[in-house]
Design a protein around this motif. Structure first.
Motif, PDB file in Angstrom:
ATOM      1  N   GLU A   1       0.791  -1.099  -0.022  1.00  0.00           N
ATOM      2  CA  GLU A   1      -0.145   0.132   0.012  1.00  0.00           C
ATOM      3  C   GLU A   1       0.976   1.296  -0.135  1.00  0.00           C
ATOM      4  OE1 GLU A   1      -3.105   0.260  -0.312  1.00  0.00           O
ATOM      5  OE2 GLU A   1      -3.614  -1.877  -0.336  1.00  0.00           O
ATOM      6  N   GLY A   2       0.398   2.443   0.333  1.00  0.00           N
ATOM      7  CA  GLY A   2       1.313   3.523   0.279  1.00  0.00           C
ATOM      8  C   GLY A   2       0.595   4.844  -0.567  1.00  0.00           C
TER       9      GLY A   2
ATOM     10  N   PHE B   1       1.904   9.872   7.770  1.00  0.00           N
ATOM     11  CA  PHE B   1       2.616   9.260   6.513  1.00  0.00           C
ATOM     12  C   PHE B   1       2.503  10.158   5.250  1.00  0.00           C
ATOM     13  CE2 PHE B   1       2.431   6.487   2.919  1.00  0.00           C
ATOM     14  CZ  PHE B   1       3.536   5.616   3.315  1.00  0.00           C
ATOM     15  N   GLN B   2       1.474  10.766   5.048  1.00  0.00           N
ATOM     16  CA  GLN B   2       1.526  11.912   4.117  1.00  0.00           C
ATOM     17  C   GLN B   2       2.706  12.891   4.105  1.00  0.00           C
ATOM     18  OE1 GLN B   2      -2.498  13.060   3.851  1.00  0.00           O
ATOM     19  NE2 GLN B   2      -3.415  10.889   3.575  1.00  0.00           N
TER      20      GLN B   2
ATOM     21  N   GLU C   1       7.135   7.289  -5.017  1.00  0.00           N
ATOM     22  CA  GLU C   1       6.203   6.159  -4.339  1.00  0.00           C
ATOM     23  C   GLU C   1       6.913   5.561  -3.279  1.00  0.00           C
ATOM     24  OE1 GLU C   1       4.346   1.783  -5.347  1.00  0.00           O
ATOM     25  OE2 GLU C   1       5.363   2.688  -7.235  1.00  0.00           O
ATOM     26  N   VAL C   2       6.157   5.585  -2.044  1.00  0.00           N
ATOM     27  CA  VAL C   2       6.578   5.113  -0.791  1.00  0.00           C
ATOM     28  C   VAL C   2       5.440   4.132  -0.382  1.00  0.00           C
ATOM     29  CG1 VAL C   2       7.108   5.753   1.655  1.00  0.00           C
ATOM     30  CG2 VAL C   2       7.821   7.414  -0.236  1.00  0.00           C
ATOM     31  N   ASN C   3       5.869   3.079   0.070  1.00  0.00           N
ATOM     32  CA  ASN C   3       5.045   2.038   0.431  1.00  0.00           C
ATOM     33  C   ASN C   3       4.977   1.740   1.688  1.00  0.00           C
ATOM     34  OD1 ASN C   3       6.090   0.083  -2.323  1.00  0.00           O
ATOM     35  ND2 ASN C   3       4.151   1.217  -2.110  1.00  0.00           N
ATOM     36  N   CYS C   4       3.746   1.259   2.225  1.00  0.00           N
ATOM     37  CA  CYS C   4       3.502   0.656   3.578  1.00  0.00           C
ATOM     38  C   CYS C   4       2.649  -0.449   3.540  1.00  0.00           C
ATOM     39  CB  CYS C   4       2.635   1.758   4.580  1.00  0.00           C
ATOM     40  SG  CYS C   4       1.451   2.519   3.808  1.00  0.00           S
ATOM     41  N   GLU C   5       2.354  -1.145   4.742  1.00  0.00           N
ATOM     42  CA  GLU C   5       1.481  -2.301   4.662  1.00  0.00           C
ATOM     43  C   GLU C   5       0.025  -2.169   4.761  1.00  0.00           C
ATOM     44  OE1 GLU C   5       2.646  -5.335   7.622  1.00  0.00           O
ATOM     45  OE2 GLU C   5       4.501  -3.852   7.986  1.00  0.00           O
TER      46      GLU C   5
ATOM     47  N   PHE D   1      -4.832   1.793   5.764  1.00  0.00           N
ATOM     48  CA  PHE D   1      -5.043   2.648   6.921  1.00  0.00           C
ATOM     49  C   PHE D   1      -3.798   3.548   7.439  1.00  0.00           C
ATOM     50  CE2 PHE D   1      -4.275   3.056  11.736  1.00  0.00           C
ATOM     51  CZ  PHE D   1      -5.584   3.766  12.175  1.00  0.00           C
ATOM     52  N   VAL D   2      -2.421   3.161   7.364  1.00  0.00           N
ATOM     53  CA  VAL D   2      -1.397   4.041   7.662  1.00  0.00           C
ATOM     54  C   VAL D   2      -1.099   4.721   6.351  1.00  0.00           C
ATOM     55  CG1 VAL D   2       1.222   3.879   7.647  1.00  0.00           C
ATOM     56  CG2 VAL D   2      -0.195   2.432   9.155  1.00  0.00           C
TER      57      VAL D   2
END
Length: 200
Positions: free
Chosen positions: A60-61, A92-93, A78-82, A85-86
């Protein structure tokens, strides 16, 4: 006796590190209210737990852009997370925006990590260092150490994760990412970026 810590100091530490309120309070108590030591304590704990999360899949991200004042430099990252929600969280933004600004401010950076740098570049840099006059009379082993040290230093200038973070020069971008991994409890990865320079 437990040291009484003011809520204003806890709040300030939370804003500076992104750690939870209780963790901030505990860190301040452990360091007798020493703000800088409390930051170090939180970073050490955060980095330790973050290292375990870096192997988890992040798909995600966000993709974000930054256009530098005057419109001569633009960045897409592009930055990814899991989880989504995050990805929707304001922190995060803000992280993604800061990374885009970092890329715009780091013209030498081409790769995300030194691990991404092709072997040919390593070999080419080694060749350049080998030909430098100041190494001529040095013993082989010492010469090799100096060359490797210099090459490593050069390669770090090409790597985004090795750059001092523009908003806090005491930490690298990699340490910033690990702090946020600790804050969100999820793996975070910079997946890719493109820098646009007007006329190039």
């Amino acid at each position: 006796m437990t040291l009484e810590i003011s809520s204003a100091l806890v709040k300030e530490l939370r804003q500076k590190t992104g750690a939870g309120m209780m963790n901030c309070k505990k860190a301040l108590q452990e360091t007798n209210g020493n703000f800088e030591e409390a930051i170090k304590t939180l970073r050490q704990k955060g980095l330790a737990s973050a290292d375990k999360k870096v192997l988890r899949r992040a798909s995600e991200g966000l993709v974000n852009s930054y256009i530098h004042t005057g419109g001569k430099i633009g960045v897409l990252v592009e930055v990814n997370c899991e989880t989504d929600f995050v990805a929707r969280r304001e922190e995060f933004q803000e992280l993604v925006k800061n990374i885009a600004m970092q890329i715009a401010a780091s013209p030498e950076v081409i790769y995300i990590s030194t691990d991404d740098i092709p072997q040919e570049i390593f070999i080419a840099e080694k060749e350049i260092e080998l030909k430098k006059d100041d190494l001529t009379n040095k013993p082989i082993e010492i010469k090799e150490k100096i060359i490797l040290g210099r090459v490593e230093k050069t390669l770090k200038t090409l790597s985004l994760l090795n750059q001092p973070f523009i908003r806090d020069l005491n930490i690298t971008v990699e340490e910033l990412i690990k702090e946020k991994i600790s804050l969100f409890g999820e793996n975070i990865k910079i997946k890719r970026f493109t820098r646009y320079i007007l006329g190039n």
